[in-house]
Design an enzyme around this catalytic site. Sequence first.
Site, short mmCIF file in Angstrom:
data_model
loop_
_atom_site.label_atom_id
_atom_site.label_comp_id
_atom_site.label_asym_id
_atom_site.label_seq_id
_atom_site.Cartn_x
_atom_site.Cartn_y
_atom_site.Cartn_z
CG HIS A 1 22.37 51.89 -4.48
ND1 HIS A 1 21.24 52.71 -4.66
CD2 HIS A 1 22.87 51.40 -3.48
CE1 HIS A 1 20.52 52.10 -3.07
NE2 HIS A 1 21.54 51.85 -2.68
CD GLU B 1 19.74 53.75 -19.16
OE1 GLU B 1 20.92 53.82 -18.17
OE2 GLU B 1 19.63 52.99 -19.26
CG ASP C 1 24.23 52.74 -17.40
OD1 ASP C 1 25.23 52.80 -16.10
OD2 ASP C 1 22.73 52.24 -16.11
CB CYS D 1 16.20 60.80 -15.27
SG CYS D 1 16.50 59.04 -16.59
C1 PEP Z 1 21.71 56.68 -15.76
O1 PEP Z 1 21.73 55.98 -16.88
O2 PEP Z 1 22.21 57.41 -16.01
C2 PEP Z 1 20.40 56.32 -15.07
C3 PEP Z 1 19.60 57.89 -14.56
O3 PEP Z 1 20.38 54.96 -14.64
P1 PEP Z 1 20.54 54.65 -13.44
O4 PEP Z 1 21.56 55.90 -12.45
O5 PEP Z 1 19.86 54.51 -12.11
O6 PEP Z 1 21.55 53.76 -13.61
MG MG Z 2 20.96 53.68 -15.84
#
Ligand code: PEP
Ligand code: MG
Length: 575
Positions: free
Chosen positions: A191, A433, A457, A504
């Site tokens: 994060h 993911e 992920d 993404c």
């Molecule tokens: C990911 O897992 O690539 C994703 C975009 O979600 P987050 O990073 O918020 O888990």
């Molecule tokens: Mg994720």
Amino acid sequence: MKIIQKGNAVSKGIGIGKAYLYKQYTPRIVESKIDNDLVAQELLNYQKTKFQAETEIQSIQSFLAQKNDEKAKIFQAHLDILNDIAIAEEVEDKVKNDLYTYEYAVHLAYEMFIEMLSEVDDALIKERVADLKDVKNRLLRIASGVAEANLSRLTEPSIVIAQDLYPSDTATLDRTYVQAIVTEIGGVTSHTAIIAKSYEIPAVLGIDQILDEIKHGEFVIVDAISNKIIISPDEVTLNTYLKKQQDFIAKREVTKQYLSQKPVTKDKVKVEVSINIGSANKEELDFEQYVDGVGLFRSEFLYMEETEMPSEEKQFEIYKKALSKFGEKPVILRTLDIGGDKELSYLEMPKEENPFLGNRAIRLCFDHMDLFKTQLRAALRASVFGNLWLMFPMVGSMDDVYNIKKVIEDVKKELELKKQAFNPNFKTGVMIEIPSIIMVADHVAKEVDFASIGTNDLCQYLSAVDRMNPMVSKYYQSYSPSMFRMMKLAIDAFNHEHKPISVCGELGGDLVAAPVLLGLGMRKLSMSKTSVPAIKKVIINHEMKQFEAVSKHILTLKTEAEVINYVKSQLNLED
Ligand code: PEP
Ligand code: MG
């Protein structure tokens, strides 16, 4: 001068300033008693601590009020709690009659009220529990002589050094003064990394025990290009870095010229470039003019910035704002993705041995149907204002897909019954993911309208590496041939059904991975807004045929290093 060369440079740049050691306070509760003749002194100490707490809260309140920040209101609730007569009497009683130290009495009294309020079946009252905990912590921190750490009120250019940053820290941090972030835990896709990147704050994460290496106030250079922390630099080093910093900023400005250009390759293949957002702030929404949509709206950030569950109405207003601004361009709203490294202070989540493998994201929403449906109602009601694409995180099987569709049907019926309008043409999609969902991607592609690959992920689950753990970060290989082979399966399945698929996760905005993904047949990329200019630049300056040739070869390679070297050598990518 001392140089530490460790960690992950997750947000590029050079930061120079004084170290601000940010340590979150965790109270140590010890049952302790006093002698009878010390009661008066103990009660006086309690009053002094309360007075200091009041001064601190008032000062935060006036600081936030100056900035017209509505979080100022939360602190009024804290003042009310601090001055609540019933709580104060309870504390005093435990000092006078039970001869407890005032710290222990504060702990007991506050816990009593916390327990009482937790049992009341009223959402508003339950929300006060988080405030009570906050005030209790403040009193105990002051009692133990630890100074207040608050990233929203820095007064000079600072390098924030922390074990990790919570979403509430990053939400309030004062971006004018934070020159760089250095943390002990957290990898490329944590994060903190995502926030640092979107704010263009240089950051090096995952340096074990850095808090013991640097003293508060020491002068520090953070080289988040080649992973170096320089403590107390000499004059020559400082001057070299001031120049490097200028060069870096100048180069970034040049690349920014690509921001407003259309992402079309030299052989005229159009690519969609979208952004990842975490709020409907003006700064994020103003980016609409440069991109094709929102490829990921991380809705959990709205929840994490609050001290209470955001109401349907509040969410509706936020989603409406984003959808209205983007008009016909799709806004992919991801439903609450909490758990793993993300927590909500106001939601009880039992401790798990392996939270990333536990009850997170969609699984947690299935368990909290009220919360889940509230969000879906808010989103569907907002759908009349734009082009809503609803996306669900951590989908692992077709069972999950069917369950999601059932909940959506229920929510649609609820809205119809209540005669609340929604646009029936909104789209439903899943995040890819978890490897298991890729293995049935042919079925998934028939059942949903679109998909987006969450590479952060996916890499963690494909290679069995905790994305937050610096001890195993060398095994977290985002560019490994296995990652690309895996993603190809998903891209092929969705292209076969002529359904949109995008990426993404961080790889979508990554200069090495994005061209390979395009070559594999991906036509939509979503990324942090700071990555948009450089990605458009690489698209505009190459032919899709080149990307295809590179990708074809990548699939024959054996190691991550081979992949990186090959892509860089073929596409002349700068570091
Ligand atoms: C990911 O897992 O690539 C994703 C975009 O979600 P987050 O990073 O918020 O888990
Ligand atoms: Mg994720």
